[in-house]
Design a protein around this motif. Structure first.
Motif, PDB file in Angstrom:
ATOM      1  N   THR A  85       0.810  -1.210   0.000  1.00  0.00           N
ATOM      2  CA  THR A  85       0.000   0.000   0.000  1.00  0.00           C
ATOM      3  C   THR A  85       0.851   1.270   0.000  1.00  0.00           C
ATOM      4  N   TYR A  86       0.201   2.333  -0.425  1.00  0.00           N
ATOM      5  CA  TYR A  86       0.754   3.674  -0.281  1.00  0.00           C
ATOM      6  C   TYR A  86      -0.286   4.467   0.491  1.00  0.00           C
ATOM      7  N   GLU A  87       0.142   5.068   1.600  1.00  0.00           N
ATOM      8  CA  GLU A  87      -0.781   5.833   2.429  1.00  0.00           C
ATOM      9  C   GLU A  87      -0.200   7.209   2.718  1.00  0.00           C
ATOM     10  N   TYR A  88      -1.070   8.201   2.603  1.00  0.00           N
ATOM     11  CA  TYR A  88      -0.698   9.592   2.882  1.00  0.00           C
ATOM     12  C   TYR A  88      -1.723  10.132   3.865  1.00  0.00           C
ATOM     13  N   ALA A  89      -1.248  10.614   4.995  1.00  0.00           N
ATOM     14  CA  ALA A  89      -2.131  11.187   6.012  1.00  0.00           C
ATOM     15  C   ALA A  89      -1.586  12.555   6.388  1.00  0.00           C
ATOM     16  N   ALA A  90      -2.454  13.551   6.371  1.00  0.00           N
ATOM     17  CA  ALA A  90      -2.018  14.902   6.692  1.00  0.00           C
ATOM     18  C   ALA A  90      -3.042  15.578   7.605  1.00  0.00           C
ATOM     19  N   ARG A  91      -2.505  16.288   8.569  1.00  0.00           N
ATOM     20  CA  ARG A  91      -3.323  17.154   9.433  1.00  0.00           C
ATOM     21  C   ARG A  91      -2.740  18.551   9.288  1.00  0.00           C
ATOM     22  N   PHE A  92      -3.593  19.533   9.043  1.00  0.00           N
ATOM     23  CA  PHE A  92      -3.135  20.875   8.706  1.00  0.00           C
ATOM     24  C   PHE A  92      -4.173  21.897   9.147  1.00  0.00           C
ATOM     25  N   GLU A  93      -3.875  23.167   8.926  1.00  0.00           N
ATOM     26  CA  GLU A  93      -4.810  24.219   9.286  1.00  0.00           C
ATOM     27  C   GLU A  93      -6.107  24.040   8.492  1.00  0.00           C
ATOM     28  N   PRO A  94      -7.258  23.999   9.163  1.00  0.00           N
ATOM     29  CA  PRO A  94      -8.529  23.829   8.449  1.00  0.00           C
ATOM     30  C   PRO A  94      -8.749  24.878   7.352  1.00  0.00           C
ATOM     31  N   ALA A  95      -8.178  26.058   7.496  1.00  0.00           N
ATOM     32  CA  ALA A  95      -8.337  27.105   6.483  1.00  0.00           C
ATOM     33  C   ALA A  95      -7.723  26.704   5.140  1.00  0.00           C
ATOM     34  N   LYS A  96      -6.856  25.717   5.126  1.00  0.00           N
ATOM     35  CA  LYS A  96      -6.224  25.254   3.887  1.00  0.00           C
ATOM     36  C   LYS A  96      -7.023  24.154   3.196  1.00  0.00           C
ATOM     37  N   SER A  97      -8.129  23.736   3.784  1.00  0.00           N
ATOM     38  CA  SER A  97      -8.910  22.621   3.239  1.00  0.00           C
ATOM     39  C   SER A  97      -9.377  22.868   1.807  1.00  0.00           C
ATOM     40  N   VAL A  98      -9.845  24.070   1.510  1.00  0.00           N
ATOM     41  CA  VAL A  98     -10.323  24.383   0.160  1.00  0.00           C
ATOM     42  C   VAL A  98      -9.165  24.317  -0.838  1.00  0.00           C
ATOM     43  N   ALA A  99      -8.019  24.861  -0.492  1.00  0.00           N
ATOM     44  CA  ALA A  99      -6.856  24.822  -1.384  1.00  0.00           C
ATOM     45  C   ALA A  99      -6.406  23.383  -1.626  1.00  0.00           C
ATOM     46  N   VAL A 100      -6.438  22.563  -0.588  1.00  0.00           N
ATOM     47  CA  VAL A 100      -6.070  21.155  -0.729  1.00  0.00           C
ATOM     48  C   VAL A 100      -7.040  20.459  -1.670  1.00  0.00           C
ATOM     49  N   GLN A 101      -8.339  20.701  -1.507  1.00  0.00           N
ATOM     50  CA  GLN A 101      -9.359  20.080  -2.366  1.00  0.00           C
ATOM     51  C   GLN A 101      -9.169  20.499  -3.826  1.00  0.00           C
ATOM     52  N   ARG A 102      -8.920  21.766  -4.060  1.00  0.00           N
ATOM     53  CA  ARG A 102      -8.697  22.253  -5.435  1.00  0.00           C
ATOM     54  C   ARG A 102      -7.463  21.593  -6.052  1.00  0.00           C
ATOM     55  N   PHE A 103      -6.399  21.489  -5.256  1.00  0.00           N
ATOM     56  CA  PHE A 103      -5.164  20.879  -5.734  1.00  0.00           C
ATOM     57  C   PHE A 103      -5.415  19.424  -6.155  1.00  0.00           C
ATOM     58  N   VAL A 104      -6.079  18.665  -5.302  1.00  0.00           N
ATOM     59  CA  VAL A 104      -6.373  17.259  -5.617  1.00  0.00           C
ATOM     60  C   VAL A 104      -7.206  17.179  -6.894  1.00  0.00           C
ATOM     61  N   ASN A 105      -8.247  18.009  -7.004  1.00  0.00           N
ATOM     62  CA  ASN A 105      -9.098  17.965  -8.197  1.00  0.00           C
ATOM     63  C   ASN A 105      -8.329  18.298  -9.469  1.00  0.00           C
ATOM     64  N   ARG A 106      -7.381  19.229  -9.406  1.00  0.00           N
ATOM     65  CA  ARG A 106      -6.567  19.542 -10.594  1.00  0.00           C
ATOM     66  C   ARG A 106      -5.729  18.327 -11.007  1.00  0.00           C
ATOM     67  N   HIS A 107      -5.269  17.554 -10.023  1.00  0.00           N
ATOM     68  CA  HIS A 107      -4.383  16.429 -10.333  1.00  0.00           C
ATOM     69  C   HIS A 107      -5.106  15.139 -10.694  1.00  0.00           C
ATOM     70  N   ILE A 108      -6.383  15.074 -10.441  1.00  0.00           N
ATOM     71  CA  ILE A 108      -7.135  13.871 -10.818  1.00  0.00           C
ATOM     72  C   ILE A 108      -8.124  14.150 -11.947  1.00  0.00           C
ATOM     73  N   ALA A 109      -8.061  15.352 -12.514  1.00  0.00           N
ATOM     74  CA  ALA A 109      -8.971  15.730 -13.602  1.00  0.00           C
ATOM     75  C   ALA A 109      -8.858  14.735 -14.748  1.00  0.00           C
ATOM     76  N   PRO A 110      -9.949  14.451 -15.405  1.00  0.00           N
ATOM     77  CA  PRO A 110     -11.251  15.096 -15.344  1.00  0.00           C
ATOM     78  C   PRO A 110     -12.162  14.625 -14.205  1.00  0.00           C
ATOM     79  N   THR A 111     -11.717  13.649 -13.440  1.00  0.00           N
ATOM     80  CA  THR A 111     -12.493  13.241 -12.270  1.00  0.00           C
ATOM     81  C   THR A 111     -12.476  14.383 -11.262  1.00  0.00           C
ATOM     82  N   ARG A 112     -13.583  14.556 -10.541  1.00  0.00           N
ATOM     83  CA  ARG A 112     -13.662  15.595  -9.511  1.00  0.00           C
ATOM     84  C   ARG A 112     -14.260  15.009  -8.244  1.00  0.00           C
ATOM     85  N   ILE A 113     -13.754  15.479  -7.134  1.00  0.00           N
ATOM     86  CA  ILE A 113     -14.316  15.138  -5.827  1.00  0.00           C
ATOM     87  C   ILE A 113     -14.948  16.416  -5.286  1.00  0.00           C
ATOM     88  N   ILE A 114     -16.222  16.358  -4.975  1.00  0.00           N
ATOM     89  CA  ILE A 114     -16.924  17.521  -4.454  1.00  0.00           C
ATOM     90  C   ILE A 114     -17.320  17.225  -3.017  1.00  0.00           C
TER      91      ILE A 114
END
Length: 120
Positions: free
Chosen positions: A31-60
């Motif tokens: 397995t490959y596992e990534y776990a991160a805990r960070f400032e909640p204010a960064k949650s939107v930026a993290v979500q946008r980053f993931v969506n850019r890298h898995i496009a055209p799939t999107r996680i909403i």
């Protein structure tokens, strides 16, 4: 006085909890596992980053979510997100080497969003 000191210490830890920064990566044979805990204010930026890298799939997500994601190239991984937390888990036996490398690279690059001050 000891009770007051202990109460103040507890209050400081609980108030500062939102600023905790912790990143853990486990890359085993299976397995490959990534776990991160960070400032909640960064949650939107993290979500946008993931969506850019898995496009055209999107996680909403508007908050807490646990889902298995399957990309167009058939890369499959588990994705858990909560405000200020992200967990990604990929089973290597269910994915191609290219799919594994794609998710690993995305997670490595996520560190720049989560902890931009860290020098590599």
């Amino acid at each position: 006085m000891k009770l007051l000191s202990a109460s103040l210490l507890l209050l400081c830890f609980s108030c500062n909890r939102g600023n905790d920064l912790h990143i853990k990566v486990t890359d085993s044979d299976d397995t490959y596992e990534y776990a991160a805990r960070f400032e909640p204010a960064k949650s939107v930026a993290v979500q946008r980053f993931v969506n850019r890298h898995i496009a055209p799939t999107r996680i909403i997500s508007d908050g807490d979510m646990e889902v298995t994601v399957v990309l167009e190239d058939k890369t499959k991984f588990d994705y858990e997100v909560f405000p200020g937390e992200l967990n990604i888990s990929l089973d290597k036996s269910q994915n191609s080497p290219a799919g594994y490398a794609r998710i690993k690279k995305m997670c490595e690059d996520l560190n720049r969003i989560i902890n931009p001050k860290k020098e590599e």
